[in-house]
Design a protein around this motif. Structure first.
Motif, short mmCIF file in Angstrom:
data_model
loop_
_atom_site.label_atom_id
_atom_site.label_comp_id
_atom_site.label_asym_id
_atom_site.label_seq_id
_atom_site.Cartn_x
_atom_site.Cartn_y
_atom_site.Cartn_z
N TRP A 259 0.82 -1.28 0.04
CA TRP A 259 -0.08 -0.11 0.05
C TRP A 259 0.98 1.20 -0.11
O TRP A 259 1.28 1.83 -1.02
CB TRP A 259 -1.17 0.02 1.10
N SER A 260 1.20 1.59 1.12
CA SER A 260 2.06 3.07 1.35
C SER A 260 3.02 3.12 0.48
O SER A 260 3.94 2.02 0.75
CB SER A 260 2.42 3.23 2.75
N GLY A 261 3.31 4.09 -0.48
CA GLY A 261 4.49 4.18 -1.05
C GLY A 261 4.43 3.38 -2.40
O GLY A 261 5.42 3.61 -3.35
N THR A 262 3.56 2.40 -2.60
CA THR A 262 3.46 1.57 -3.63
C THR A 262 2.33 1.99 -4.50
O THR A 262 2.37 2.12 -5.86
CB THR A 262 3.53 0.19 -3.42
N THR A 263 0.96 1.89 -4.00
CA THR A 263 -0.18 2.21 -4.64
C THR A 263 -0.48 3.54 -4.19
O THR A 263 -1.49 4.19 -4.83
CB THR A 263 -1.14 1.15 -4.34
N TYR B 62 5.52 8.82 -0.43
CA TYR B 62 6.73 8.90 0.51
C TYR B 62 6.10 8.33 2.01
O TYR B 62 6.93 8.56 2.75
CB TYR B 62 7.15 10.25 0.80
N VAL B 63 5.14 7.56 2.04
CA VAL B 63 4.88 6.86 3.26
C VAL B 63 4.97 7.67 4.46
O VAL B 63 5.50 7.46 5.50
CB VAL B 63 5.86 5.54 3.44
N VAL B 64 4.08 8.87 4.23
CA VAL B 64 3.84 9.74 5.35
C VAL B 64 2.99 9.28 6.46
O VAL B 64 3.37 9.49 7.66
CB VAL B 64 3.42 11.17 4.98
N ILE C 211 5.49 -6.40 -5.71
CA ILE C 211 5.95 -4.98 -5.84
C ILE C 211 5.90 -4.26 -4.62
O ILE C 211 4.70 -4.09 -4.03
CB ILE C 211 5.10 -4.20 -6.93
N ASP C 212 6.88 -3.51 -4.09
CA ASP C 212 6.85 -3.03 -2.89
C ASP C 212 7.94 -1.79 -2.82
O ASP C 212 8.94 -1.94 -3.62
CB ASP C 212 7.16 -3.91 -1.78
N ASP C 213 7.89 -0.84 -2.02
CA ASP C 213 8.67 0.30 -1.75
C ASP C 213 9.97 0.17 -0.80
O ASP C 213 10.70 0.87 -0.46
CB ASP C 213 8.14 1.63 -1.82
N THR C 214 9.74 -1.11 -0.10
CA THR C 214 10.76 -1.20 0.99
C THR C 214 11.51 -2.53 0.98
O THR C 214 11.20 -3.43 0.37
CB THR C 214 9.92 -1.27 2.20
N ARG D 263 10.17 5.89 -6.74
CA ARG D 263 9.78 7.27 -7.02
C ARG D 263 9.14 7.91 -5.67
O ARG D 263 9.39 8.97 -5.29
CB ARG D 263 9.11 7.49 -8.11
N TYR D 264 8.12 7.00 -5.17
CA TYR D 264 7.30 7.58 -4.05
C TYR D 264 7.86 6.75 -2.78
O TYR D 264 6.91 6.58 -1.65
CB TYR D 264 5.89 7.47 -4.12
N SER D 265 8.98 6.06 -2.55
CA SER D 265 9.27 5.19 -1.66
C SER D 265 9.46 5.79 -0.30
O SER D 265 9.86 7.18 -0.32
CB SER D 265 10.53 4.41 -2.24
N ASN D 266 9.36 5.20 0.64
CA ASN D 266 9.78 5.64 1.90
C ASN D 266 11.16 6.23 1.94
O ASN D 266 11.27 6.84 2.71
CB ASN D 266 9.68 4.17 2.95
#
Length: 279
Positions: A21-25, A29-31, A193-196, A215-218
Motif C-alpha cells: 500500500w503506502s509508497g507503492t499504490t 513517501y509513506v507519510v 511489488i513494494d517500496d521497502t 519514486r514515492y518510496s519511504n
C-alpha cells in the motif's frame, strides 16, 4: 538408476501481482505511518525524527515500534527521559496508542499514486489478479480500500498484517494467503511489488518475482506528500538513485520508478518464464 533428473518447468505467464500500500499504490513517501510513529514517541516524552521513524518501514506496525525501541540513539533518549531502557510493556502501550492515532489521520494519506488506477484496471481486464499485503492491521486496511475504491483501485484480495499467524515481513505468509484467496499458483507466476527492503524480502522468501518501486518510496525521506515540490530536480534524482540502490541491494529482480511502469516488466518476466527461467 538414471544419471539424469528431470524437473517440471512453468512456461506460462504472470497470473498475479501482490502490491504493497503506502509508497507503492497510495500515500506518496509513506507519510501516514511515519507521522504517527513520531507522535507516539513524543507522547512518551521522547523525540524521534521522521527519518528515524522511517528506518524499519515495511514491518507490521507493532514490530516497527519495537524495532525503533532497539535503535541505540533512541534507547539512550528514552533512558534519559524515563531512567530505564524501553521494554515490551512500553512497546505494547505505544502500539495501543498508535492504532487510534493512525485510524484518525489515515484518510488524509490515501491518495493513489499517479497512474496506479489506470494500469491496474488494464491488467485486471487482461485477467491478472491483484492482491495486497501491508504492515497495517485490518481496521486500517478497510479505510485504505474504501478510499482507493473511490479512486478506481479495487484489489481482488487483501491481507492485513494481523490476518496471518506469522504476519511480519519479510516473512512470506501474507503473499501465500493472498494466493490462497485468489486460487493462484505456481509461485513463479506471481510478482510482488513494494517500496521497502522488507517488502522485497517478502518476495524473495515467498519465491516469487520481486519488484522495487522507488519514486514515492519511504526511502525518498520526505516529510509531507508534496515536499518534493520544494526540491530542485537534481536533489530528487539524487534521492531517487539512492532509493533505487537500496532496493537493488535488497535483491529486487527489477527496480522501477512507479507502479505505472510495471507493464514492460511483466512482458519481460513472461519472456523469461517462456524460456524456463525462475525468480
Amino acid at each position: 538408476m538414471s544419471d539424469f533428473v528431470y524437473q517440471r518447468s512453468y512456461r506460462g505467464k504472470v497470473k498475479a501481482l501482490i502490491l504493497d500500500w503506502s509508497g507503492t499504490t497510495a500515500d506518496a513517501y509513506v507519510v501516514a505511518p511515519a507521522v504517527v510513529f513520531v507522535d507516539v514517541f513524543k507522547a512518551q516524552g521522547v523525540e524521534i525524527s521522521m527519518s528515524e521513524a522511517r528506518g524499519p518501514m515495511g514491518l507490521r506496525k507493532d514490530l516497527h515500534i519495537k524495532s525503533l525501541t532497539e535503535v541505540p540513539e533512541i534507547r539512550e533518549r528514552w533512558k534519559a527521559r524515563h531512567g530505564k531502557y524501553p521494554d515490551q510493556g512500553d512497546v505494547d502501550r505505544m502500539f495501543a496508542d498508535f492504532v487510534p492515532k493512525q485510524l484518525d489521520c489515515l484518510r488524509k494519506y490515501t491518495n493513489l499514486l499517479p497512474g496506479v488506477a489506470t494500469v491496474i484496471q488494464r491488467l485486471q481486464a487482461q485477467g491478472i489478479k491483484i492482491g495486497s499485503t501491508t504492515g497495517f492491521v485490518r481496521s486500517m486496511v478497510n479505510i485504505l480500500e474504501e478510499e482507493a475504491a473511490k479512486q478506481g483501485y479495487r484489489p481482488d484480495s487483501s491481507v492485513a498484517g494481523d490476518e496471518v499467524k506469522h504476519g511480519a515481513r519479510p516473512g512470506p505468509f501474507m503473499v501465500y494467503k493472498n494466493l490462497d484467496n485468489l486460487g493462484i499458483h505456481p509461485i513463479q507466476s506471481v510478482v510482488k511489488i513494494d517500496d521497502t527492503v522488507s517488502g522485497v524480502g517478502e518476495a524473495l522468501n515467498a519465491g516469487c518475482w520481486g519488484v522495487g518501486v522507488a519514486r514515492y518510496s519511504n526511502y525518498m525521506d520526505m516529510d509531507t506528500p508534496d515536499q518534493d515540490k520544494q526540491f530542485p530536480k537534481e536533489e530528487i534524482e539524487r534521492r531517487l538513485e539512492k532509493t533505487r540502490e537500496i532496493l537493488r541491494k535488497a535483491g529486487a529482480h527489477y527496480v522501477i520508478d512507479s507502479l505505472a511502469d510495471i507493464e514492460p516488466v511483466i512482458a519481460d518476466i513472461n519472456a523469461r518464464l517462456a524460456r524456463g527461467e525462475k525468480p
